[in-house]
Design a protein around this motif. Structure first.
Motif, mmCIF file in Angstrom:
data_model
loop_
_atom_site.group_PDB
_atom_site.id
_atom_site.type_symbol
_atom_site.label_atom_id
_atom_site.label_comp_id
_atom_site.label_asym_id
_atom_site.label_seq_id
_atom_site.Cartn_x
_atom_site.Cartn_y
_atom_site.Cartn_z
ATOM 1 N N LEU A 295 0.818 -1.214 0.000
ATOM 2 C CA LEU A 295 0.000 0.000 0.000
ATOM 3 C C LEU A 295 0.856 1.271 0.000
ATOM 4 N N PRO A 296 0.331 2.334 -0.581
ATOM 5 C CA PRO A 296 1.028 3.625 -0.508
ATOM 6 C C PRO A 296 1.160 4.066 0.945
ATOM 7 N N GLU A 297 2.200 4.815 1.236
ATOM 8 C CA GLU A 297 2.481 5.200 2.613
ATOM 9 C C GLU A 297 1.350 6.011 3.224
ATOM 10 N N ASP A 298 0.638 6.817 2.408
ATOM 11 C CA ASP A 298 -0.426 7.649 2.966
ATOM 12 C C ASP A 298 -1.668 6.847 3.339
ATOM 13 N N GLN A 299 -1.684 5.543 2.985
ATOM 14 C CA GLN A 299 -2.809 4.684 3.354
ATOM 15 C C GLN A 299 -2.488 3.795 4.564
#
Length: 380
Positions: free
Chosen positions: A287-291
Motif C-alpha cells: 500500500l502507498p504510505e499515505d494509506q
C-alpha cells in the motif's frame, strides 16, 4: 538413521543417549543421586536445582541454610516449583539468579558453608551444564574445593524432561483461548515417541524415542533471537516487559495483508477466511504510505505472529513426517511467555485441524539443571 551413545561425537542426525531416568515413582526411594545439587549456567541466568532429603543430617550451627534470598536480593527461590519426589525420597527445589552474579553466589556459599547443608565435606563434585560450567570451574575449585563435571546441555534437557513426564502428573499443559492452563496426564506406556521443540535463539527439533534415547531431526535459525533482533531493529523497545505490553496492545492487521484484503472476503474454494493472514507485513509493502496507519506495537504484534507461525508450521510438518501426535515446546523463548503459548496453540489447531495440541512445561527453564542433577544417578 544410525544409533550412537552420548560418549561418541554428536551428529545432528544420530540418535543420542541421555542417561537413564526412572519410571513412575514407587513408594520407597529408588534413585541415588551422585550429588544433591546441579546447575545450568547460561549466558543470562544461572539455574540451580538441589535436593533436600526428608531426613536431613544434623548440622553444625554455623551452616546457614536457605537464607540466600535475603542476603542476595537477585537470587530467586522458585518455591512454587518445588515438589516432592518419591523416587528420590525428598524435595527438589529450584532457584535462579543472573549469571553476572555467579561469583557473588559462589562467595556466599563459601562464607555461609551452604555447601555443607547435606553434611560436612559430603559434596566433592557436582554436575553443571551451560557455558558457565567451564567458565567458573576453576573458581569453584579454588573457593569451594569442589570440581564441576560438565554435562552436555541437550542430553541434560532431555533427561530432565523425561524425568518430569514420568514422575509428575501435573507437569505438562495446553493453553486455551481463554488463557487457561489445562493440565494433561500422559500414560507412561504411550509417552514415547514424541516431538520436542526447543526454542531459544534458534530452534532445535528432537524426536524423543524413549526415556534415554533421542535424535535431532530438524531445526531453524528463526527463533527467539530473531524476534528480539527484529524488535530492536524495527522499534525502540529495550526490555522484554515492554515488548510483552506492546504486543498485547498491537493490531497486526494494520501491517499484515489478509485474505480479505486480496479477495474482498473469504476465499471459499480453499476455505480460507477473510481474516487469515496472507502476508506478514504485506500491507506495508503493497500500500502507498499515505494509506498506512500503524504504531510500533502493531509491528511487534505482527513479529510475534510471524515467528510463532513459522515455528508451529515447521514443528507440525516434522510431526507429520515422523507420525507423531504429541508435540512439546520448551526453551528460553517459550518459558513464561503466554503470548507465544497462545500463538503456537492457535497455529497448531489450524495446521493440524485440532488433531495435535501444542504442549508446554511447568518447569521449563530448569530442565537442563534437573537433568544434570540426575546424571550419574543409580538405582537403589
Amino acid at each position: 538413521m544410525s544409533s550412537s551413545s552420548i560418549d561418541s561425537q554428536p551428529n545432528h542426525k544420530d540418535t543420542q543417549s541421555c542417561g537413564n531416568v526412572s519410571n513412575r515413582p514407587p513408594q520407597t526411594p529408588s534413585i541415588q543421586l551422585m550429588a544433591p545439587v546441579a546447575a545450568d549456567i547460561g549466558g543470562s541466568f544461572c539455574k540451580v536445582v538441589y535436593f533436600a532429603p526428608l531426613n536431613p543430617p544434623a548440622l553444625p550451627s554455623y551452616v546457614l541454610k536457605e537464607t540466600f534470598t535475603r542476603t542476595l536480593p537477585q537470587v530467586a527461590l522458585d518455591r512454587s516449583l518445588s515438589f516432592s519426589s518419591a523416587a528420590l525420597g525428598g524435595v527438589i527445589k529450584f532457584l535462579k539468579f543472573p549469571s553476572s552474579q555467579a561469583t557473588e553466589f559462589i562467595e556466599y556459599v563459601f562464607d555461609t558453608n551452604f555447601h555443607h547443608m547435606w553434611g560436612e565435606g559430603k559434596i566433592q563434585s557436582f554436575n553443571a551444564t551451560g557455558g558457565g560450567a567451564y567458565k567458573y570451574a576453576e573458581y569453584v575449585s579454588q573457593k569451594l574445593s569442589m570440581t564441576i563435571r560438565q554435562e552436555d546441555e541437550m542430553d541434560a534437557l532431555v533427561r530432565g524432561l523425561n524425568f518430569l513426564l514420568l514422575n509428575k502428573s501435573d507437569e505438562i499443559f495446553t493453553f486455551s483461548s481463554d488463557h487457561k492452563k489445562n493440565y494433561i496426564s500422559i500414560p507412561e506406556d504411550s509417552l514415547y515417541p514424541y516431538l520436542l521443540v526447543s526454542v531459544g535463539s534458534g530452534v532445535s527439533i528432537l524426536k524423543i524415542v524413549s526415556s534415554d534415547r533421542y535424535e535431532r531431526v530438524s531445526g531453524s535459525a528463526i527463533g527467539g533471537g530473531t524476534f528480539w533482533g527484529l524488535c530492536k531493529l524495527m522499534t525502540n523497545v529495550q526490555t522484554w516487559s515492554d515488548v510483552q505490553e506492546r504486543v498485547k496492545k498491537g493490531d497486526k492487521t494494520k501491517v499484515d495483508l489478509l485474505v480479505g484484503d486480496i479477495y474482498g472476503g473469504d476465499y471459499n474454494k480453499f476455505k480460507l477466511k477473510a481474516n487469515l493472514n496472507a502476508s506478514c507485513f504485506g500491507k506495508v509493502g503493497c500500500l502507498p504510505e499515505d494509506q498506512l496507519e500503524y504504531q510500533p506495537q502493531d509491528i511487534l504484534n505482527s513479529l510475534m505472529s510471524m515467528i510463532s507461525n513459522n515455528i508451529s508450521q515447521l514443528s507440525y510438518l516434522n510431526a507429520q513426517l515422523y507420525g507423531l501426535k504429541r508435540v512439546i515446546f520448551t526453551g528460553g523463548f517459550v518459558n513464561e511467555n503466554p503470548l507465544l503459548w497462545e500463538r503456537l496453540s492457535v497455529a497448531f489447531d489450524f495446521w493440524s485441524k485440532k488433531e495435535i495440541q501444542a504442549m508446554f512445561i511447568i518447569h521449563d527453564g530448569y530442565l537442563a539443571a534437573l537433568g544434570s542433577l540426575l546424571s550419574g544417578s543409580q538405582a537403589r
